[in-house]
Every structure is written in C-alpha cells, then in structure tokens.
Design a protein around this motif. Structure first.
Motif, PDB file in Angstrom:
ATOM      1  N   GLU A  96       0.814  -1.224   0.000  1.00 40.72           N
ATOM      2  CA  GLU A  96       0.000   0.000   0.000  1.00 40.72           C
ATOM      3  C   GLU A  96       0.843   1.268   0.000  1.00 40.72           C
ATOM      4  OE1 GLU A  96      -2.304   3.329   0.895  1.00 40.72           O
ATOM      5  OE2 GLU A  96      -2.780   1.523  -0.231  1.00 40.72           O
ATOM      6  N   ARG A  97       1.844   1.376   0.871  1.00 44.66           N
ATOM      7  CA  ARG A  97       2.640   2.596   0.965  1.00 44.66           C
ATOM      8  C   ARG A  97       3.907   2.549   0.114  1.00 44.66           C
ATOM      9  NH1 ARG A  97      -0.748   6.480   2.413  1.00 44.66           N
ATOM     10  NH2 ARG A  97      -1.903   5.950   4.309  1.00 44.66           N
ATOM     11  N   MET A  98       4.036   1.499  -0.662  1.00 44.35           N
ATOM     12  CA  MET A  98       5.227   1.335  -1.490  1.00 44.35           C
ATOM     13  C   MET A  98       5.091   2.030  -2.844  1.00 44.35           C
ATOM     14  SD  MET A  98       6.837  -2.329  -2.617  1.00 44.35           S
ATOM     15  CE  MET A  98       6.416  -3.024  -1.029  1.00 44.35           C
ATOM     16  N   VAL A  99       3.862   2.295  -3.258  1.00 46.36           N
ATOM     17  CA  VAL A  99       3.587   2.778  -4.616  1.00 46.36           C
ATOM     18  C   VAL A  99       4.380   4.032  -4.993  1.00 46.36           C
ATOM     19  CG1 VAL A  99       1.767   3.620  -6.153  1.00 46.36           C
ATOM     20  CG2 VAL A  99       1.332   1.656  -4.651  1.00 46.36           C
ATOM     21  N   PRO A 100       4.451   5.071  -4.146  1.00 46.62           N
ATOM     22  CA  PRO A 100       5.231   6.264  -4.528  1.00 46.62           C
ATOM     23  C   PRO A 100       6.724   5.972  -4.702  1.00 46.62           C
ATOM     24  CG  PRO A 100       3.719   6.780  -2.740  1.00 46.62           C
ATOM     25  CD  PRO A 100       3.737   5.288  -2.871  1.00 46.62           C
ATOM     26  N   HIS A 101       7.256   5.047  -3.906  1.00 51.06           N
ATOM     27  CA  HIS A 101       8.672   4.704  -4.036  1.00 51.06           C
ATOM     28  C   HIS A 101       8.944   4.008  -5.369  1.00 51.06           C
ATOM     29  CE1 HIS A 101       9.355   5.825   0.120  1.00 51.06           C
ATOM     30  NE2 HIS A 101       8.365   5.038   0.500  1.00 51.06           N
ATOM     31  N   LEU A 102       8.027   3.132  -5.781  1.00 48.26           N
ATOM     32  CA  LEU A 102       8.182   2.467  -7.075  1.00 48.26           C
ATOM     33  C   LEU A 102       8.071   3.488  -8.207  1.00 48.26           C
ATOM     34  CD1 LEU A 102       6.018  -0.739  -6.489  1.00 48.26           C
ATOM     35  CD2 LEU A 102       8.502  -0.540  -6.394  1.00 48.26           C
ATOM     36  N   ALA A 103       7.140   4.430  -8.068  1.00 49.00           N
ATOM     37  CA  ALA A 103       6.959   5.460  -9.092  1.00 49.00           C
ATOM     38  C   ALA A 103       8.235   6.266  -9.293  1.00 49.00           C
ATOM     39  CB  ALA A 103       5.796   6.372  -8.721  1.00 49.00           C
ATOM     40  N   ALA A 104       8.982   6.465  -8.211  1.00 53.11           N
ATOM     41  CA  ALA A 104      10.247   7.207  -8.304  1.00 53.11           C
ATOM     42  C   ALA A 104      11.294   6.462  -9.109  1.00 53.11           C
ATOM     43  CB  ALA A 104      10.782   7.494  -6.903  1.00 53.11           C
ATOM     44  N   ARG A 105      11.066   5.168  -9.336  1.00 54.14           N
ATOM     45  CA  ARG A 105      11.969   4.353 -10.151  1.00 54.14           C
ATOM     46  C   ARG A 105      11.265   3.898 -11.424  1.00 54.14           C
ATOM     47  NH1 ARG A 105      15.996   6.203  -9.719  1.00 54.14           N
ATOM     48  NH2 ARG A 105      17.119   4.377 -10.555  1.00 54.14           N
ATOM     49  N   ASP A 106      10.433   4.759 -11.988  1.00 57.18           N
ATOM     50  CA  ASP A 106       9.797   4.535 -13.296  1.00 57.18           C
ATOM     51  C   ASP A 106       8.884   3.313 -13.332  1.00 57.18           C
ATOM     52  OD1 ASP A 106      11.198   6.733 -14.409  1.00 57.18           O
ATOM     53  OD2 ASP A 106      12.962   5.464 -14.673  1.00 57.18           O
ATOM     54  N   THR A 107       8.266   2.991 -12.201  1.00 58.44           N
ATOM     55  CA  THR A 107       7.431   1.795 -12.120  1.00 58.44           C
ATOM     56  C   THR A 107       6.090   2.125 -11.487  1.00 58.44           C
ATOM     57  OG1 THR A 107       9.404   0.409 -11.871  1.00 58.44           O
ATOM     58  CG2 THR A 107       7.307  -0.572 -11.243  1.00 58.44           C
ATOM     59  N   THR A 108       5.018   1.746 -12.163  1.00 58.82           N
ATOM     60  CA  THR A 108       3.669   1.920 -11.644  1.00 58.82           C
ATOM     61  C   THR A 108       3.180   0.574 -11.124  1.00 58.82           C
ATOM     62  OG1 THR A 108       3.183   3.694 -13.214  1.00 58.82           O
ATOM     63  CG2 THR A 108       1.298   2.570 -12.223  1.00 58.82           C
ATOM     64  N   MET A 109       2.483   0.603  -9.994  1.00 56.24           N
ATOM     65  CA  MET A 109       1.910  -0.621  -9.449  1.00 56.24           C
ATOM     66  C   MET A 109       0.415  -0.470  -9.308  1.00 56.24           C
ATOM     67  SD  MET A 109       3.100  -2.834  -6.151  1.00 56.24           S
ATOM     68  CE  MET A 109       2.438  -4.487  -5.921  1.00 56.24           C
ATOM     69  N   VAL A 110      -0.323  -1.480  -9.763  1.00 60.20           N
ATOM     70  CA  VAL A 110      -1.776  -1.480  -9.642  1.00 60.20           C
ATOM     71  C   VAL A 110      -2.239  -2.862  -9.192  1.00 60.20           C
ATOM     72  CG1 VAL A 110      -2.025   0.249 -11.475  1.00 60.20           C
ATOM     73  CG2 VAL A 110      -2.222  -2.188 -12.040  1.00 60.20           C
ATOM     74  N   ALA A 111      -3.453  -2.914  -8.676  1.00 62.28           N
ATOM     75  CA  ALA A 111      -4.101  -4.186  -8.360  1.00 62.28           C
ATOM     76  C   ALA A 111      -5.208  -4.414  -9.382  1.00 62.28           C
ATOM     77  CB  ALA A 111      -4.670  -4.161  -6.949  1.00 62.28           C
ATOM     78  N   ILE A 112      -5.383  -5.676  -9.756  1.00 59.92           N
ATOM     79  CA  ILE A 112      -6.436  -6.029 -10.714  1.00 59.92           C
ATOM     80  C   ILE A 112      -7.176  -7.254 -10.172  1.00 59.92           C
ATOM     81  CG2 ILE A 112      -6.945  -6.851 -13.048  1.00 59.92           C
ATOM     82  CD1 ILE A 112      -4.637  -5.206 -14.095  1.00 59.92           C
ATOM     83  N   SER A 113      -8.515  -7.185 -10.212  1.00 57.51           N
ATOM     84  CA  SER A 113      -9.355  -8.273  -9.722  1.00 57.51           C
ATOM     85  C   SER A 113     -10.584  -8.418 -10.604  1.00 57.51           C
ATOM     86  CB  SER A 113      -9.805  -8.008  -8.280  1.00 57.51           C
ATOM     87  OG  SER A 113      -8.717  -7.823  -7.413  1.00 57.51           O
ATOM     88  N   LEU A 114     -11.269  -9.558 -10.482  1.00 56.17           N
ATOM     89  CA  LEU A 114     -12.473  -9.816 -11.278  1.00 56.17           C
ATOM     90  C   LEU A 114     -13.712  -9.083 -10.769  1.00 56.17           C
ATOM     91  CD1 LEU A 114     -12.489 -13.654 -12.105  1.00 56.17           C
ATOM     92  CD2 LEU A 114     -12.145 -11.754 -13.681  1.00 56.17           C
TER      93      LEU A 114
END
Length: 245
Positions: A96-114
């Motif tokens: 949950e709180r990791m997303v901005p850190h990944l964004a700083a390294r050119d990486t987007t994180m999302v969740a996908i569900s049915l």
C-alpha cells in the motif's frame, strides 16, 4: 517453545558470524537470480485489455501512467465475493505505501481483480488503501495471465497454475505480472510469479523469519490459516496460536 542453547555473548557472536556467511551466500545467489530474471525474453502483447476503473474504462497501456514499467498484483476477489481474499489483502497491506517509491523508479503498481469496480472501491475504502485498483471482470486478462481458471479446466485437473507446476486449489489464485511499455507504445509481458514466488514480496513474513518463532504455522490446517483482514484481528491477536499459551 523451541529449545535453544544459552551461551555467552562471545559465543553468540561466533555463531552469528558463521550464519552471516550463509546469509551472504544467499544474497549473492539472489543477486544472480535477479540478473537472470532481467535477461528473460519478453512477449509482445497482441491483445487489447480494457478494464473498469472508478473513473470509467481504462486500457492496460493507460495503467502505466506514463511510466515504462507496470507491476500488476492479481488480487483474488471473485465477482460474487463481498471481500477480497484475506491472504491477498495481507500482501496488499504490505505494498500500500510502497507505490510512490516504485513510481520514483519509473514503475507503476496497480491491483487487478475480477470483482466489479464498485466492490473494489468499497473494500478499498474499508481497508484504507490508496493504490489504483481496477476490475478485469469484462475481459480475459485474469485467465490469460494464469490466475483465473474455468470450471472445465478445474474438472479436468489441468495443472495450469504456476506454469503447470502447481495443482489447482481454487478457480481464483494469486500472482504478480510485470509489463514494459516502450517509446512506441508497444507493451510487453516480461515476468510473472505465483505460489511461493510471491513469498518474497510479503515484508511481514520476512520480519517473522527473523524471529525465534518464525512464522510458527506448523500444525495449522494450511500455512496462512491464522491470517485475517486487518480490521478483523482481536485485541489479543498477538497471543493467538502462540506456543507460550
């Protein structure tokens, strides 16, 4: 409670340094594995996926949000469920709180569900999560990337989970998939992992592995039987299942 030899500080340091040598061996092996992973071949997507998001329809390419890399957490949440899988939620609490850190390294994180986006948004609010979460209920994304299986596949026992190495234990299963989008807009599938491959992404488990009791899941009906949604633990949850009691 496991029995341990009680020694002097000097003896403990000697034992710890011997173990440190093994930890360094593991770290170097992990570095080699990560490098090998980065050299894996890619598959260019020839299929368009459109998801339902809180603001409307969104294509897979749009989920990159202008960045070249996309990490998808496949969260188990079937359309007829009222809540996401408790184990997948355990992982979601961690990233949950990791997303901005990944964004700083050119990486987007999302969740996908049915599940429909309305259920995703309601559960997201309940859990206090802020990451982007979209519904794949209107496309084949979950099936194509190995986390949702048809009744026919299950009835015939086709071992398609984890690249055919792990038996089924349900129509909805967890996973992570990684994609890359180049400057031309082409999207490539670069990596997926399932089952124990997800273990290293759960920071809580890694912390437990540092403790004398470890995960202490022995004797449970299944390893994560103790896990609850974050708002379902009782005040004395720290003692639940502890071998001291």
């Amino acid at each position: 409670m496991p029995q341990h030899q009680i020694v002097s500080r000097q003896e403990w340091i000697a034992a710890r340094k011997a173990h440190l040598a093994h930890e360094k061996e593991f770290s170097k092996a992990r570095d080699r594995l990560a490098e090998e992973r980065r050299r894996l071949p890619w598959v260019k997507l020839d299929k368009t996926y459109v998801f339902d998001g809180p603001a409307g329809k969104v294509a897979l390419a749009d989920l990159f949000r202008g960045r070249p890399q996309l990490v998808v957490q496949h969260v188990m949440f079937a359309p007829d469920w009222e809540a996401a899988c408790k184990s997948c939620s355990f992982w979601a609490d961690g990233f949950e709180r990791m997303v901005p850190h990944l964004a700083a390294r050119d990486t987007t994180m999302v969740a996908i569900s049915l599940a429909p986006v309305e259920k995703l948004e309601a559960f997201k609010k309940r859990m206090g999560w802020t990451f982007e979460w979209v519904s794949s209920g209107g496309n084949d994304f979950n099936h194509d990337y190995g986390v949702t299986f048809t009744r026919d596949e299950i009835d015939h026992g086709e071992p398609k989970y984890n690249f055919g190495t792990t038996p089924f234990y349900g129509p909805e299963l967890p996973g992570i998939s990684v994609f890359f989008r180049d400057e031309s807009g082409a999207v490539f599938h670069t990596y997926s992992c399932f089952a124990r491959g997800l273990d290293m992404m759960n920071a809580a488990y890694q912390y437990l592995d540092l403790t004398p009791l470890g995960r202490h899941e022995e004797g449970l009906p299944y390893p994560m039987d103790w896990v609850r949604l974050r708002d379902q633990y009782q005040p004395d949850a720290a003692k639940a299942g502890c071998c001291h009691d």
